[in-house]
Design a protein around this motif. Structure first.
Motif, short mmCIF file in Angstrom:
data_model
loop_
_atom_site.label_atom_id
_atom_site.label_comp_id
_atom_site.label_asym_id
_atom_site.label_seq_id
_atom_site.Cartn_x
_atom_site.Cartn_y
_atom_site.Cartn_z
N UNK A 42 0.83 -1.16 0.21
CA UNK A 42 0.21 -0.24 -0.22
C UNK A 42 0.93 1.25 0.10
N UNK A 43 2.08 1.17 0.36
CA UNK A 43 2.93 2.20 0.14
C UNK A 43 4.29 1.99 -0.92
N UNK A 44 4.91 3.12 -1.17
CA UNK A 44 5.96 2.66 -1.89
C UNK A 44 7.16 3.28 -1.02
N UNK A 45 8.27 2.37 -0.68
CA UNK A 45 9.17 2.74 -0.02
C UNK A 45 10.42 3.31 -0.66
N UNK A 46 11.12 4.40 -0.33
CA UNK A 46 12.50 4.72 -0.87
C UNK A 46 13.49 4.54 -0.16
N UNK A 47 14.66 4.14 -0.58
CA UNK A 47 16.01 4.16 0.36
C UNK A 47 16.53 5.23 -0.26
N UNK A 48 16.63 6.26 0.79
CA UNK A 48 17.19 7.73 0.29
C UNK A 48 18.58 7.89 0.82
N UNK A 49 19.11 7.48 1.93
CA UNK A 49 20.49 7.49 2.34
C UNK A 49 21.07 6.14 3.02
N UNK A 50 22.33 6.16 2.90
CA UNK A 50 23.10 5.03 3.31
C UNK A 50 23.88 5.57 4.48
N UNK A 51 23.93 4.97 5.73
CA UNK A 51 24.81 5.43 6.73
C UNK A 51 25.91 4.16 7.10
N UNK A 52 27.29 4.72 7.53
CA UNK A 52 28.10 3.92 8.01
C UNK A 52 28.12 4.07 9.55
N UNK A 53 28.03 3.17 10.21
CA UNK A 53 27.88 3.26 11.89
C UNK A 53 29.50 3.11 12.20
N UNK A 54 30.06 4.26 12.41
CA UNK A 54 31.44 4.39 12.59
C UNK A 54 32.22 3.54 13.79
N UNK A 55 31.21 3.13 14.74
CA UNK A 55 31.66 2.48 15.94
C UNK A 55 31.19 1.07 15.89
N UNK A 56 30.10 0.72 15.32
CA UNK A 56 29.65 -0.79 15.32
C UNK A 56 29.89 -1.43 14.18
N UNK A 57 30.44 -0.58 12.99
CA UNK A 57 31.07 -1.36 11.93
C UNK A 57 29.94 -1.97 10.87
N UNK A 58 28.66 -1.26 11.00
CA UNK A 58 27.42 -1.87 10.36
C UNK A 58 26.95 -0.90 9.29
N UNK A 59 26.30 -1.25 8.60
CA UNK A 59 25.36 -0.09 7.38
C UNK A 59 23.99 -0.12 8.09
N UNK A 60 23.56 1.36 7.91
CA UNK A 60 21.95 1.40 7.89
C UNK A 60 21.63 2.25 6.75
N UNK A 61 20.29 2.08 6.56
CA UNK A 61 19.63 2.76 5.52
C UNK A 61 18.61 3.60 6.04
N UNK A 62 18.39 4.83 5.29
CA UNK A 62 17.16 5.71 5.69
C UNK A 62 16.17 5.20 4.50
#
Length: 546
Positions: A42-62
């Protein structure tokens, strides 16, 4: 421009990957087998940003999507877009995800990342220090702050500004000038953010006194240094894990919890003091190995009707707490507290932000003064090791009081720093918890004094022998001390011997605190209490008293 039009402008430039397409703000897919349209979400999700966690060494997305007249903006771990269980959990965030469409959304997210170039930036999950970089929500930074949960988000949102620096000084700080026990915790709130720079371990500042004495008002003033008090302060009615998580999120900012009387388990307060004072969270394991341990270097400001050290039985606790006991305001009416409580909700945050800016510019100007104050305060502790440790943190907070007066001289800040020297002597005299060994011996003697039927004088007790009294003095049985002092027996007895509260003996060339005596034909292994200590404490266990 409508909200939806604004949303479309924000996601403009992002392409929807084939075989997916959008229609009426809904997500569809073309089935390759029969070339038919297949409704997905029912919604259209967009991935608008990518974040690198500098301390946990993982990737997150907005993720962004529009629904019901509202734009949703969520930052999630990469696994939330790649595993069925995590994708379904996005339904809790408001996305139309379920067991039916999860595998298609996973395919959509993967193809979306392949088709579009996503801007990358850095993200952190806490405030305060990230390496040498200090993070304040209102200061320009290359990091985006993503709180791990709702509690941390509330604290993040609380750190904001209202009113001017001058208004805060005049209406919040100045009314406290005549009460050093109120001023000291407020200054400690400033000092907290500089603990890491000066390699200081965390410390508790505990404000205790009778009900309605103004403790909560002072605590609100402490919180107003950084943000809105009503949102920054939490209750002590919480768990150790919650305290650990909040301390880690605040990192360098003060943790402020109200009313130790509301704690779930008062006996757990000692563990809480040690946990916070050590500056690290509990090490936890997982299927993949041990998880990262959270850490902090800050001040913990608490209040309660009783000194928080009353809930502890270890001398180590006293080395982690600066107690403001018997707290009260003198000659203040209800209007005074009403005025203060209103002002902390009118003026907050600006002073802390400006303090950080001015300290950064002028910190070199104060080199050497902290060391001078440390020497001054530690020299007045009469060789008490616990108070020497407390004196280090106390000296730093007194140092920050001097710094504040200098940094905000033009605004007329005039903290009477000379009152802190006298206050320290008061703390030394009032804080009986700094000598756990002495307190333990006093408790033993008080118990014996109240239950003399356990003392073997002329007649043998029928309900257990705790001590022997004869012409040579008072002797405590080893068996009784083991049961009374339990795991701390060896440490406390050693301290008694070193401070000459008990009489040392020689055994094979070594100084010990025990000996064997014979009383009424029976042999006992005992510790002899120094007669001088008994006299100083007002005890009389002479045989003619039985």
């Amino acid at each position: 421009m409508t909200v939806y039009e604004t949303f479309l402008e924000e996601v403009k430039g992002f392409g929807i990957p084939s075989p997916f397409f959008t229609k009426n703000n809904k997500l569809y897919r073309v089935d390759a087998k029969n070339d038919e349209e297949q409704f997905i979400s029912r919604q259209v999700p967009y991935i608008t940003k990518c974040f690198d966690d500098v301390e946990k060494n993982n990737v997150q997305y907005e993720l962004k999507w529009f629904s019901g007249g509202k734009v949703y903006d969520e930052v999630v771990l990469a696994t939330a877009l790649a595993t069925k269980r995590e994708v379904i959990m996005l339904a809790n965030k408001g996305l139309s995800s379920n067991d039916r469409n999860a595998r298609y959304l996973i395919e959509y997210f993967d193809l979306f990342l392949e088709k579009n170039r996503i801007n990358r930036s850095l993200v952190v999950s806490h405030l305060g220090y990230v390496g040498s970089h200090f993070i304040h929500p209102l200061m320009e930074s290359k990091f985006r702050i993503v709180p791990p949960d709702a509690g941390e988000l509330q604290r993040l949102n609380a750190i904001r500004c209202k009113g001017s620096v001058q208004e805060w000084i005049n209406n919040v700080l100045a009314p406290l000038y005549d009460n050093p026990k109120a001023l000291f915790p407020v200054v400690s709130s400033f000092a907290s953010v500089l603990f890491k720079q000066h390699d200081l371990t965390p410390i508790l500042v505990d404000i205790s006194g009778v009900s309605s004495s103004g403790k909560s008002s002072v605590q609100k003033a402490c919180a107003s240094v950084w943000g809105k008090p009503s949102e920054y302060i939490s209750s002590m009615l919480t768990t150790k894990i919650a305290i650990e998580r909040m301390a880690a999120f605040l990192n360098a900012y003060p943790l402020i919890l109200d009313d130790t009387n509301t704690a779930h388990d008062p006996k757990a307060l000692q563990q809480m003091i040690y946990m916070f004072g050590n500056g690290t969270g509990k090490m936890r394991g997982s299927l993949d190995g041990s998880r990262g341990t959270s850490s902090w270097q800050s001040v913990f400001i608490t209040t309660g009707e009783n000194n928080i050290l009353e809930y502890t039985n270890s001398q180590g606790s006293a080395a982690r707490v600066i107690p403001m006991t018997n707290f009260k305001f003198v000659n203040k009416n209800a209007d005074y507290f009403s005025f203060l409580n209103q002002n902390v909700e009118k003026f907050y945050g600006s002073i802390g932000l400006e303090f950080l800016n001015r300290w950064k510019q002028r910190s070199k100007h104060f080199d050497g003064r902290f060391k001078e104050l440390t020497t001054l305060y530690q020299s007045s502790t009469t060789n008490n090791d616990v108070m020497r440790r407390v004196a280090l943190h106390y000296a730093f907070i007194a140092f920050i009081a001097e710094v504040l007066n200098e940094l905000f001289k033009e605004e007329g800040m005039a903290i009477p720093v000379e009152d802190f020297a006298e206050l320290f002597l008061v703390i030394c005299s009032e804080n009986s918890h700094v000598d756990r060994a002495k307190n333990a011996l006093t408790e033993v003697l008080e118990e014996l004094d109240a239950n003399r039927n356990h003392i073997y004088g002329e007649f043998e007790p029928s309900n257990g022998i705790h001590a022997i009294a004869n012409a040579n003095g008072l002797f405590l049985t080893i068996d009784y001390l083991k049961r009374k002092l339990q795991v701390d027996a060896r440490q406390i007895r050693e301290s008694w011997k070193n401070q000459q509260f008990t009489v040392h003996q020689k055994n094979n060339g070594k100084l010990v605190d025990y000996l064997s005596i014979t009383h009424k034909g029976q042999s006992f292994r005992v510790v002899q209490v120094n007669q001088k200590f008994l006299k100083e404490q007002g005890f009389n266990f002479s045989r003619n008293r039985f």
